[in-house]
Design a protein around this motif. Structure first.
Motif, PDB file in Angstrom:
ATOM      1  N   PRO A 248       0.833  -1.207   0.000  1.00 52.42           N
ATOM      2  CA  PRO A 248       0.000   0.000   0.000  1.00 52.42           C
ATOM      3  C   PRO A 248       0.867   1.257   0.000  1.00 52.42           C
ATOM      4  CG  PRO A 248      -0.747  -1.598   1.636  1.00 52.42           C
ATOM      5  CD  PRO A 248       0.594  -2.050   1.177  1.00 52.42           C
ATOM      6  N   PRO A 249       0.428   2.318  -0.719  1.00 53.70           N
ATOM      7  CA  PRO A 249      -0.820   2.363  -1.464  1.00 53.70           C
ATOM      8  C   PRO A 249      -0.654   1.975  -2.934  1.00 53.70           C
ATOM      9  CG  PRO A 249       0.096   4.579  -1.237  1.00 53.70           C
ATOM     10  CD  PRO A 249       1.043   3.659  -0.525  1.00 53.70           C
ATOM     11  N   ALA A 275      -2.737  -4.775   3.649  1.00 55.05           N
ATOM     12  CA  ALA A 275      -2.503  -4.374   5.041  1.00 55.05           C
ATOM     13  C   ALA A 275      -1.975  -2.950   5.122  1.00 55.05           C
ATOM     14  CB  ALA A 275      -1.542  -5.344   5.717  1.00 55.05           C
ATOM     15  N   GLY A 276      -2.721  -2.009   4.582  1.00 53.98           N
ATOM     16  CA  GLY A 276      -2.363  -0.602   4.748  1.00 53.98           C
ATOM     17  C   GLY A 276      -2.575  -0.152   6.176  1.00 53.98           C
ATOM     18  N   GLN A 277      -1.878   0.893   6.576  1.00 54.87           N
ATOM     19  CA  GLN A 277      -1.993   1.420   7.933  1.00 54.87           C
ATOM     20  C   GLN A 277      -2.556   2.826   7.853  1.00 54.87           C
ATOM     21  OE1 GLN A 277       1.313   0.480  10.425  1.00 54.87           O
ATOM     22  NE2 GLN A 277       0.825   2.000  11.964  1.00 54.87           N
ATOM     23  N   ALA A 278      -3.768   2.992   8.406  1.00 54.98           N
ATOM     24  CA  ALA A 278      -4.469   4.268   8.302  1.00 54.98           C
ATOM     25  C   ALA A 278      -3.612   5.393   8.875  1.00 54.98           C
ATOM     26  CB  ALA A 278      -5.806   4.194   9.035  1.00 54.98           C
ATOM     27  N   GLY A 279      -3.449   6.444   8.084  1.00 51.85           N
ATOM     28  CA  GLY A 279      -2.631   7.571   8.501  1.00 51.85           C
ATOM     29  C   GLY A 279      -1.182   7.450   8.094  1.00 51.85           C
ATOM     30  N   ALA A 280      -0.795   6.285   7.566  1.00 51.99           N
ATOM     31  CA  ALA A 280       0.594   6.072   7.125  1.00 51.99           C
ATOM     32  C   ALA A 280       0.603   5.601   5.675  1.00 51.99           C
ATOM     33  CB  ALA A 280       1.295   5.077   8.038  1.00 51.99           C
ATOM     34  N   TRP A 318      -7.531  -5.852   5.103  1.00 54.98           N
ATOM     35  CA  TRP A 318      -6.882  -5.988   6.399  1.00 54.98           C
ATOM     36  C   TRP A 318      -6.237  -4.676   6.810  1.00 54.98           C
ATOM     37  CZ3 TRP A 318      -4.749 -11.540   6.961  1.00 54.98           C
ATOM     38  CH2 TRP A 318      -4.531 -11.856   8.296  1.00 54.98           C
ATOM     39  N   PRO A 319      -6.965  -3.550   6.732  1.00 55.07           N
ATOM     40  CA  PRO A 319      -6.341  -2.267   7.097  1.00 55.07           C
ATOM     41  C   PRO A 319      -6.088  -2.169   8.593  1.00 55.07           C
ATOM     42  CG  PRO A 319      -8.677  -1.971   6.670  1.00 55.07           C
ATOM     43  CD  PRO A 319      -8.366  -3.396   6.322  1.00 55.07           C
ATOM     44  N   PHE A 320      -4.929  -1.628   8.947  1.00 57.41           N
ATOM     45  CA  PHE A 320      -4.551  -1.415  10.333  1.00 57.41           C
ATOM     46  C   PHE A 320      -4.734   0.058  10.700  1.00 57.41           C
ATOM     47  CE2 PHE A 320      -1.451  -5.097   9.547  1.00 57.41           C
ATOM     48  CZ  PHE A 320      -2.327  -6.022  10.082  1.00 57.41           C
TER      49      PHE A 320
END
Length: 528
Positions: A248-249, A275-280, A318-320
């Motif tokens: 991601p992204p 598995a993206g990380q919200a805000g990152a 699977w977003p973190f």
């Protein structure tokens, strides 16, 4: 009324209650068929959803727009070839874009309502609708030593030990490798031995990962041998590949794409994991994180079906979540809970088998914080009807640590979650009009020994294995135990006694003869 009569009536009441206790004890001793247990794999969820109204349609439209206009970078040549053959476009900017008609056709024709098999058929999981299953996953680099209150590097033996503990835990339905063996630095040996430890330790469905394409073939050779031949494995694949095909992204992961192609060719189901990380690496907006995750996974679904139409693939949005004050992952947060539940809704929107993560506490030990973070995130995933809840047990420190004692404690917690997922069955019999009338008008004025109570006490109610329901007096008499002490005792008992033999020793001998020193788990550490 005389004192004598009052005493006699009190004695009669005590006798009736004692009889009820004896009857209830007898009922507890009777084994239950799996399909009438109060909690079990595949219970239907779906009573909760954070996305309301036309939210899912709006997310869907945003996803189609992104796939058609932004697309994906970094595709390997074989990926470009497969996708362009089915109608994707490869632009001068090096990005592959997906026309909406291609995406919609793929969704329509994709595999659904399939089974993830165990080596033992009793552990087979039908992945459809809103049927809920909880399991492990992760790539923790530490094992939590609760007795010393410290972290140490995770070892191959720890993976095998975790698998054989899970083998006996009814509320953990599948086992994806939760740790990486830090004592095996070579990538090929690490991938092979991780899988070996998993499939030898449990007969439940196993999920695993591979570093590069070349590491898949030796694993397939082992899996085909255990299954009794390639044809048998392809008919009942008891291992799936957790595949992070996307960075991601919106970029392909080159090595993982090679693994994906090899696994599809070898007959292994694919967990398409974004598995993206919200805000990152994903938008900070919760809805935006869902949009990106759905877009990334649907691109993977087109990829898999371009290689082999109808191949079993799991919609692994699977977003973190990040703690935006520090940028650190926050797997136990409330935001993580609603993100995972929303991902479950989107899988149902497409009628695709869905898998996402919950239970990833930020706490370093199995403490109160661990309990509330795991309980909230896991139960919300189940109530949302997520088919496969990964990382639901054993994880700590936002996936950096794994704890064997927590597996045992979390098995109880997941039993509670499943009982919530099951909900309340309202039938004419369950409304209990005749039972209430009988107890109030003709009976003893309580339900302790009532036929309905005895009949329902095992099928309607869940009882924890290590959770504390003692009275303060009983608790004091038993030495004031806590749940962690009981879990430590149970862990030690299981590791001393349980050495699964679903893979017979003669077959293991053949594997060891074939692969020689590549197998690093000593037979002596597997019960001889």
């Amino acid at each position: 009324m005389s004192v004598v009569v009052e005493k006699q009536e009190a004695a009669d009441q005590r006798s009736r209650r004692s009889g009820g206790r004896e009857a209830r004890r007898a009922m507890r001793a009777a084994p239950l068929a799996d399909d009438i247990k109060p909690v079990r794999a595949g219970l239907e969820g779906g009573s909760y959803g954070p996305l309301a109204g036309n939210d899912q349609e709006r997310i869907h439209e945003a996803v189609l727009t992104l796939l058609e206009t932004v697309g994906f970078a970094n595709a390997i040549p074989s990926c470009i070839e497969a996708l362009t053959k089915v109608g994707a476009t490869y632009g001068d900017d090096g990005r592959i874009r997906f026309p909406r008609a291609l995406v919609l056709d793929t969704i329509r024709l994709a595999a659904r309502n399939f089974t993830l098999h165990g080596q033992d058929p009793k552990h087979d999981m039908v992945i459809q609708g809103k049927r809920v299953h909880y399991g492990t996953a992760g790539a923790a680099v530490h094992l939590v030593d609760v007795e010393k209150r410290e972290y140490r590097e995770s070892l191959l033996q720890d993976i095998y030990d975790a698998a054989r503990i899970v083998e006996g835990l009814d509320n953990i339905h599948f086992f994806q490798r939760p740790m990486v063996p830090r004592d095996i630095p070579d990538p090929l040996e690490m991938d092979f031995n991780t899988l070996y430890a998993c499939v030898m330790g449990t007969s439940k469905h196993v999920g695993t990962s591979f570093t590069v394409r070349e590491n898949v073939q030796p694993a397939l050779e082992m899996l085909y041998a255990i299954a009794g031949g390639e044809e048998n494995f392809r008919a009942r694949p008891f291992v799936s590949n957790s595949n992070c095909f996307v960075v991601p992204p919106m970029k392909f992961a080159e090595d993982a794409c090679g693994v994906l192609e090899a696994c599809v060719d070898g007959g292994i189901p694919i967990l398409l994991l974004s598995a993206g990380q919200a805000g990152a690496t994903a938008p900070a907006a919760i809805a935006g994180a869902v949009v990106q995750a759905v877009a990334e996974v649907l691109a993977g679904l087109v990829y898999v079906n371009a290689i082999k139409p109808g191949h079993p693939a799991i919609f692994g949005t699977w977003p973190f979540v990040s703690d935006l004050r520090t940028g650190a992952m926050s797997g136990g947060s409330a935001e993580q809970a609603v993100l995972t539940a929303a991902c479950a809704q989107m899988a149902q929107f497409y009628d695709l088998p869905g898998g996402s993560a919950a239970g990833m506490t930020d706490s370093k030990l199995p403490d109160i914080q661990s309990g509330y973070e795991k309980g909230i995130t896991d139960v919300m995933a189940g109530l949302a009807g997520l088919n496969l809840v990964y990382e639901s047990a054993g994880m700590h420190a936002s996936l950096l640590g794994f704890c064997l004692e927590s597996l045992i404690i979390d098995n109880d917690m997941l039993g509670h979650c499943l009982r919530c997922v099951r909900g309340i069955e309202v039938t004419d019999e369950a409304l209990s009009i005749d039972t209430i009338a009988d107890v109030c008008l003709r009976g003893p004025g309580h339900y302790l020994g009532n036929e309905q109570t005895l009949r329902l006490m095992q099928t309607e109610y869940f009882y924890p294995a290590v959770g504390d329901r003692f009275s303060p007096k009983e608790w004091n008499e038993k030495g004031r135990p806590d749940i962690l002490q009981r879990a430590i005792i149970e862990k030690k008992r299981v590791l001393a006694e349980r050495f699964p033999r679903h893979v017979p020793k003669p077959l293991d001998d053949k594997l060891r003869a074939r692969f020689g020193e590549m197998i690093k788990l000593p037979r002596a550490n597997m019960g001889g």
